[in-house]
Design a protein around this motif. Structure first.
Motif, PDB file in Angstrom:
ATOM      1  N   HIS A   1       6.384   0.807   5.519  1.00  0.00           N
ATOM      2  CA  HIS A   1       6.167   0.389   4.135  1.00  0.00           C
ATOM      3  C   HIS A   1       6.614   1.303   3.394  1.00  0.00           C
ATOM      4  O   HIS A   1       6.811   2.650   3.519  1.00  0.00           O
ATOM      5  CB  HIS A   1       4.729   0.435   4.135  1.00  0.00           C
ATOM      6  CG  HIS A   1       4.319  -0.236   2.654  1.00  0.00           C
ATOM      7  ND1 HIS A   1       4.330   0.309   1.449  1.00  0.00           N
ATOM      8  CD2 HIS A   1       4.145  -1.526   2.110  1.00  0.00           C
ATOM      9  CE1 HIS A   1       3.982  -0.455   0.408  1.00  0.00           C
ATOM     10  NE2 HIS A   1       3.970  -1.567   0.801  1.00  0.00           N
TER      11      HIS A   1
ATOM     12  N   GLU B   1      -2.868  -2.142   4.907  1.00  0.00           N
ATOM     13  CA  GLU B   1      -1.775  -2.965   4.572  1.00  0.00           C
ATOM     14  C   GLU B   1      -0.515  -2.124   4.863  1.00  0.00           C
ATOM     15  O   GLU B   1       0.472  -2.713   5.210  1.00  0.00           O
ATOM     16  CB  GLU B   1      -1.568  -3.758   3.295  1.00  0.00           C
ATOM     17  CG  GLU B   1      -2.913  -4.827   3.432  1.00  0.00           C
ATOM     18  CD  GLU B   1      -3.045  -5.488   1.890  1.00  0.00           C
ATOM     19  OE1 GLU B   1      -1.852  -5.138   1.031  1.00  0.00           O
ATOM     20  OE2 GLU B   1      -3.914  -6.048   1.344  1.00  0.00           O
TER      21      GLU B   1
ATOM     22  N   GLU C   1       3.275  -4.139  -6.726  1.00  0.00           N
ATOM     23  CA  GLU C   1       3.375  -5.066  -5.795  1.00  0.00           C
ATOM     24  C   GLU C   1       2.067  -5.417  -4.971  1.00  0.00           C
ATOM     25  O   GLU C   1       1.804  -6.444  -4.601  1.00  0.00           O
ATOM     26  CB  GLU C   1       4.640  -4.722  -4.860  1.00  0.00           C
ATOM     27  CG  GLU C   1       5.054  -5.746  -4.023  1.00  0.00           C
ATOM     28  CD  GLU C   1       6.095  -5.284  -3.094  1.00  0.00           C
ATOM     29  OE1 GLU C   1       6.148  -5.852  -1.938  1.00  0.00           O
ATOM     30  OE2 GLU C   1       7.160  -4.669  -3.582  1.00  0.00           O
ATOM     31  N   LEU C   2       1.207  -4.266  -4.875  1.00  0.00           N
ATOM     32  CA  LEU C   2       0.154  -4.412  -4.227  1.00  0.00           C
ATOM     33  C   LEU C   2      -1.066  -4.736  -4.946  1.00  0.00           C
ATOM     34  O   LEU C   2      -1.732  -5.837  -4.356  1.00  0.00           O
ATOM     35  CB  LEU C   2      -0.285  -3.206  -3.589  1.00  0.00           C
ATOM     36  CG  LEU C   2       0.272  -2.012  -2.417  1.00  0.00           C
ATOM     37  CD1 LEU C   2       0.064  -0.647  -2.402  1.00  0.00           C
ATOM     38  CD2 LEU C   2       0.097  -2.936  -1.267  1.00  0.00           C
TER      39      LEU C   2
ATOM     40  N   ASP D   1      -0.388  -6.923  -7.239  1.00  0.00           N
ATOM     41  CA  ASP D   1      -0.011  -8.424  -7.303  1.00  0.00           C
ATOM     42  C   ASP D   1      -0.391  -9.421  -6.185  1.00  0.00           C
ATOM     43  O   ASP D   1      -0.799 -10.491  -6.138  1.00  0.00           O
ATOM     44  CB  ASP D   1       1.378  -8.645  -7.296  1.00  0.00           C
ATOM     45  CG  ASP D   1       2.223  -8.079  -8.751  1.00  0.00           C
ATOM     46  OD1 ASP D   1       1.191  -8.165  -9.586  1.00  0.00           O
ATOM     47  OD2 ASP D   1       3.321  -8.145  -8.737  1.00  0.00           O
ATOM     48  N   SER D   2      -0.831  -8.569  -5.031  1.00  0.00           N
ATOM     49  CA  SER D   2      -1.222  -9.155  -3.790  1.00  0.00           C
ATOM     50  C   SER D   2      -2.546  -9.603  -3.732  1.00  0.00           C
ATOM     51  O   SER D   2      -2.973 -10.287  -2.996  1.00  0.00           O
ATOM     52  CB  SER D   2      -0.755  -8.497  -2.475  1.00  0.00           C
ATOM     53  OG  SER D   2      -1.858  -7.362  -2.454  1.00  0.00           O
ATOM     54  N   VAL D   3      -3.309  -9.157  -4.764  1.00  0.00           N
ATOM     55  CA  VAL D   3      -4.896  -9.383  -4.649  1.00  0.00           C
ATOM     56  C   VAL D   3      -5.290 -10.516  -5.479  1.00  0.00           C
ATOM     57  O   VAL D   3      -4.601 -10.674  -6.508  1.00  0.00           O
ATOM     58  CB  VAL D   3      -5.608  -8.104  -5.408  1.00  0.00           C
ATOM     59  CG1 VAL D   3      -7.235  -8.209  -5.256  1.00  0.00           C
ATOM     60  CG2 VAL D   3      -5.176  -6.754  -4.820  1.00  0.00           C
ATOM     61  N   SER D   4      -5.920 -11.204  -5.004  1.00  0.00           N
ATOM     62  CA  SER D   4      -6.345 -12.536  -5.542  1.00  0.00           C
ATOM     63  C   SER D   4      -7.193 -12.387  -6.864  1.00  0.00           C
ATOM     64  O   SER D   4      -8.110 -11.639  -6.933  1.00  0.00           O
ATOM     65  CB  SER D   4      -7.242 -13.469  -4.552  1.00  0.00           C
ATOM     66  OG  SER D   4      -8.005 -14.432  -5.201  1.00  0.00           O
TER      67      SER D   4
END
Length: 227
Positions: free
Chosen positions: A3, A83, A136-137, A139-142
C-alpha cells in the motif's frame, strides 16, 4: 504490491513504526513506536476534522465531532491497519504474539497511528502528501456505518452533555498505565470537567479505558437525573 502508506524512503522509520514496546524489550537496541503513535493520533484527528469540514459544509459542529470520532476510533483504525497490510508486519514480542496480538484491535489501531506519524516525517512533514492517502481510506468507509457509530459513542455523548451544560469546555481524560505485563498492559482513565472527576474506567487499551470512563460518567449523570 505494498500500500502507498508503506512506501517509505527511510525504511528504519517504518520499522520503528511497526515495533511494539514488547518487541523492543526483547531485542536490545530496537526503538518502539509510542512517540510515533502519539504523532499519528494528532495527525489523524486533524485530517479527519478537515475532511468532514470540507465535505459536509452543511453539517453542524456536534455532528462533525461525532463523525470524526467514528472515523478514527479503535475499531475503524484497526480495519485500516488490516487494509494497508499491517497485520503480520507488526513487530511484537513473543508473549504478545502468543496472546493473539496480531488480531488485537488495540495493537492494530496503535500501529496504524504510528505508521501515519512515521509517514508524515518520512515525507518531510508535507501534509499535502499524506492527506490524500488518508482521505482515500476515509472515503472507503460507508457513511451509514459512520453515522451508526457516531450515534452510540460514549465519549461523544459525554462531550455533548458537557458543552450543552457548561459551554465550550471539553471533558479532560487523564490516562495512565497501572499494571499488567507488556503484552497486556492495563490502563486507568479518569474523566473530569472543570477539574471535577466525573468517571473512571479500566481496560487493556488507553482508548478503551477512556471509553469506559465516559460510560461511567454517563451512568452517574443518569442516576443523578441530569441526562
Amino acid at each position: 504490491m505494498d500500500h502507498k502508506l508503506l512506501n517509505f524512503t527511510n525504511e528504519k522509520l517504518l520499522l520503528q513504526a511497526l515495533t511494539h514496546r514488547s518487541y523492543a524489550n526483547e531485542n536490545s537496541g530496537e526503538l518502539h513506536n509510542e512517540r510515533l503513535e502519539f504523532l499519528g493520533d494528532a495527525i489523524l484527528t486533524f485530517i479527519s476534522g478537515e475532511y468532514l469540514y470540507c465535505r459536509h459544509p452543511e453539517m453542524a459542529e456536534d455532528e462533525m465531532t461525532r463523525r470524526r470520532s467514528a472515523l478514527v476510533d479503535e475499531k475503524q483504525l484497526a480495519k485500516f491497519a488490516t487494509e494497508v497490510g499491517l497485520t503480520f508486519r507488526m513487530r511484537l514480542g513473543q508473549g504478545m504474539i502468543r496472546s493473539g496480538g496480531y488480531q488485537s484491535p488495540n495493537l492494530l489501531s496503535s500501529t496504524f497511528e504510528a505508521v501515519v506519524g512515521a509517514y508524515y516525517l518520512d515525507c518531510d512533514r508535507k501534509m499535502e502528501v499524506l492527506r490524500p492517502i488518508i482521505e482515500e481510506l476515509f472515503d472507503s468507509v460507508s457513511p451509514t456505518i459512520v453515522e451508526l457509530r457516531s450515534n452510540i459513542d460514549s465519549k461523544n455523548r459525554l462531550q455533548e452533555y458537557v458543552q450543552t451544560t457548561f459551554g465550550s469546555i471539553l471533558p479532560k481524560y487523564t490516562t495512565k498505565r497501572i499494571g499488567g505485563p507488556d503484552h497486556a498492559p492495563e490502563y486507568q482513565s479518569i474523566v473530569s470537567v472543570n477539574d471535577e472527576p466525573y468517571g473512571k474506567g479500566k481496560a487493556c487499551g488507553k482508548k478503551e479505558a477512556e471509553k469506559q470512563a465516559a460510560e461511567n460518567a454517563l451512568s452517574e449523570l443518569k442516576k443523578q437525573g441530569k441526562i
